[in-house]
Design a protein around this motif. Structure first.
Motif, PDB file in Angstrom:
ATOM      1  N   GLY A 193      88.830  31.110  20.001  1.00 26.51           N
ATOM      2  CA  GLY A 193      89.151  29.714  19.751  1.00 26.51           C
ATOM      3  C   GLY A 193      89.957  29.064  20.854  1.00 26.51           C
ATOM      4  N   TRP A 194      90.388  29.827  21.845  1.00 21.55           N
ATOM      5  CA  TRP A 194      91.146  29.302  22.973  1.00 21.55           C
ATOM      6  C   TRP A 194      91.009  30.287  24.131  1.00 21.55           C
ATOM      7  N   ILE A 195      91.363  29.819  25.306  1.00 23.48           N
ATOM      8  CA  ILE A 195      91.330  30.706  26.473  1.00 23.48           C
ATOM      9  C   ILE A 195      92.364  30.248  27.485  1.00 23.48           C
ATOM     10  N   MET A 196      93.020  31.208  28.119  1.00 19.78           N
ATOM     11  CA  MET A 196      93.908  30.944  29.252  1.00 19.78           C
ATOM     12  C   MET A 196      93.397  31.793  30.405  1.00 19.78           C
ATOM     13  N   ASP A 197      92.973  31.132  31.481  1.00 23.66           N
ATOM     14  CA  ASP A 197      92.433  31.873  32.617  1.00 23.66           C
ATOM     15  C   ASP A 197      92.876  31.229  33.918  1.00 23.66           C
ATOM     16  N   THR A 198      92.768  31.986  34.978  1.00 24.17           N
ATOM     17  CA  THR A 198      93.067  31.491  36.313  1.00 24.17           C
ATOM     18  C   THR A 198      92.261  32.316  37.300  1.00 24.17           C
ATOM     19  N   TYR A 199      92.159  31.835  38.533  1.00 22.97           N
ATOM     20  CA  TYR A 199      91.389  32.592  39.512  1.00 22.97           C
ATOM     21  C   TYR A 199      91.812  32.261  40.945  1.00 22.97           C
ATOM     22  N   LEU A 200      91.469  33.189  41.833  1.00 28.26           N
ATOM     23  CA  LEU A 200      91.687  33.036  43.271  1.00 28.26           C
ATOM     24  C   LEU A 200      90.335  32.894  43.949  1.00 28.26           C
ATOM     25  N   LEU A 201      90.184  31.862  44.760  1.00 30.26           N
ATOM     26  CA  LEU A 201      89.000  31.706  45.608  1.00 30.26           C
ATOM     27  C   LEU A 201      89.374  32.117  47.025  1.00 30.26           C
ATOM     28  N   ARG A 202      88.525  32.943  47.633  1.00 34.39           N
ATOM     29  CA  ARG A 202      88.816  33.433  48.984  1.00 34.39           C
ATOM     30  C   ARG A 202      87.582  33.271  49.851  1.00 34.39           C
ATOM     31  N   ARG A 203      87.684  32.376  50.830  1.00 32.28           N
ATOM     32  CA  ARG A 203      86.570  32.167  51.739  1.00 32.28           C
ATOM     33  C   ARG A 203      86.436  33.347  52.694  1.00 32.28           C
ATOM     34  N   ARG A 204      85.233  33.888  52.791  1.00 31.86           N
ATOM     35  CA  ARG A 204      85.010  35.022  53.686  1.00 31.86           C
ATOM     36  C   ARG A 204      84.970  34.527  55.132  1.00 31.86           C
ATOM     37  N   PRO A 205      85.542  35.301  56.074  1.00 29.31           N
ATOM     38  CA  PRO A 205      85.545  34.880  57.478  1.00 29.31           C
ATOM     39  C   PRO A 205      84.125  34.829  58.019  1.00 29.31           C
ATOM     40  N   SER A 206      83.866  33.872  58.871  1.00 28.44           N
ATOM     41  CA  SER A 206      82.544  33.758  59.477  1.00 28.44           C
ATOM     42  C   SER A 206      82.380  34.869  60.514  1.00 28.44           C
ATOM     43  N   ASP A 207      81.136  35.207  60.822  1.00 29.58           N
ATOM     44  CA  ASP A 207      80.847  36.302  61.755  1.00 29.58           C
ATOM     45  C   ASP A 207      81.361  36.037  63.164  1.00 29.58           C
ATOM     46  N   ASP A 208      81.477  34.722  63.497  1.00 31.64           N
ATOM     47  CA  ASP A 208      81.916  34.398  64.853  1.00 31.64           C
ATOM     48  C   ASP A 208      83.399  34.093  64.919  1.00 31.64           C
ATOM     49  N   ALA A 209      84.123  34.364  63.817  1.00 36.57           N
ATOM     50  CA  ALA A 209      85.567  34.075  63.811  1.00 36.57           C
ATOM     51  C   ALA A 209      86.312  35.086  64.682  1.00 36.57           C
TER      52      ALA A 209
END
Length: 258
Positions: free
Chosen positions: A242-258
C-alpha cells in the motif's frame, strides 16, 4: 524551558540507530508519533519496536496523533502551495503537541526516518512553530543514517567516484533533465520513475526500496536492462504493502574515449 530532540533513526534497520541516538532516546520524556493510517501502521510499529529495544519501560510516554493529509495529486504550479499548506497544518499540530503533551521542564522527541537534514520537513516545521510564538522551546538534532548511505552500502558501491561530484535531487527535477556536469546522481521522492526516460543512455542504476527492513528490495544494472525490472517489482511491492519508500543512484558510465 521545554526541549525538543529531532532524532534520526536510520533508514529502517533498528541496528542502524547510533549510540548518540540511543542516548537521546533515553533522555526523552515524551515521544511524538504521527500516525499515517492503517496502510503505514508498520512504520509506527517500527518506531515502537525501537523504543522497546532501547528505552527502559515506564520511563517515557508516547503521544500519537493523526498526520494531516497532503494533496499528493497536486502538480505543476499547484505543487508548492499544496506542500506549504500541509507544512502549515503540521506546524499547528506540532505546536499543540508540544504545548499540551510536554511539561515546561521536560524533553520531547520526534523520531525521523533516515537523517533529519536530508529531504525531511521536521526542522523547517519546528522553525515555523517557533516563529508563530504560541509555544517556546529549544531543540537539538541527532543525525541518522540516511537511505542514501544505506542504499550504496547495500549495493557495495561508493556514493561518488574519485575527484568527481555527486548530486542529490528529486524525481521531479530529474524529469526535467540530468544535472549538467554531474555523472553520479542520487534521486529521492520519485513517484513517477523518471529514470525510465534515460533507458537509451549508458547509465547504471542502483535502486532500493524499504531499505534496512525485512521487505528490502535491491536491483542494479544498466537502466535499459534493470529499469523494466524495477518498474515491475516496484508496482508489485506498492500493491502488496500500500506504500513504498525507495531511492536510487544513477551512474553514467565513462565513454571509451574518456
Amino acid at each position: 524551558m521545554r526541549k525538543i530532540q529531532v532524532i534520526g533513526i536510520g533508514a529502517g534497520d533498528p541496528d542502524q540507530l547510533t549510540l548518540q541516538a540511543v542516548k537521546a532516546l533515553r533522555r526523552t520524556d515524551a515521544f511524538f508519533v504521527l500516525d499515517k493510517g492503517e496502510t503505514k501502521s508498520d512504520l509506527t510499529q517500527l518506531r515502537r519496536d525501537m523504543l522497546d529495544a532501547h528505552v527502559p519501560p515506564g520511563t517515557y510516554r508516547v503521544a500519537e496523533v493523526s498526520d494531516p493529509e497532503r494533496d499528493r495529486k497536486a502538480g505543476g504550479a499547484a505543487y508548492s502551495p499544496a506542500v506549504g499548506d500541509w507544512r502549515t497544518a503540521r506546524a499547528a499540530l506540532y505546536a499543540r503537541l508540544i504545548a499540551d503533551e510536554l511539561g515546561e521542564d521536560e524533553t520531547g522527541a520526534f523520531l525521523v526516518w533516515g537523517d533529519p537534514a536530508l529531504y525531511d520537513s521536521t526542522l523547517g516545521i519546528l522553525e515555523e512553530v517557533l516563529a508563530g510564538g504560541s509555544v517556546d522551546f529549544t531543540y537539538d538534532v541527532v543525525p541518522g543514517i540516511s537511505s542514501v548511505s544505506a542504499l550504496v552500502a547495500r549495493h557495495r558501491t561508493g556514493l561518488n567516484r574519485v575527484a568527481r561530484p555527486v548530486q542529490i535531487t528529486t524525481g521531479r527535477r530529474l524529469a526535467e533533465g540530468l544535472p549538467e556536469g554531474v555523472d553520479d546522481v542520487v534521486v529521492m521522492l520519485d513517484a513517477h520513475q523518471a529514470f525510465t526516460r534515460y533507458a537509451d543512455q549508458d547509465i547504471d542504476i542502483y535502486w532500493g526500496a524499504y531499505i534496512g527492513t525485512p521487505d528490502e528490495i535491491l536491483v542494479a544494472g544498466p537502466i535499459a536492462e534493470a529499469g523494466p525490472e524495477i518498474v515491475r517489482v516496484r508496482a508489485e511491492a506498492r500493491e502488496r504493502k500500500g506504500w513504498i519508500m525507495d531511492t536510487y543512484l544513477l551512474r553514467r558510465r565513462p565513454s571509451d574515449d574518456a
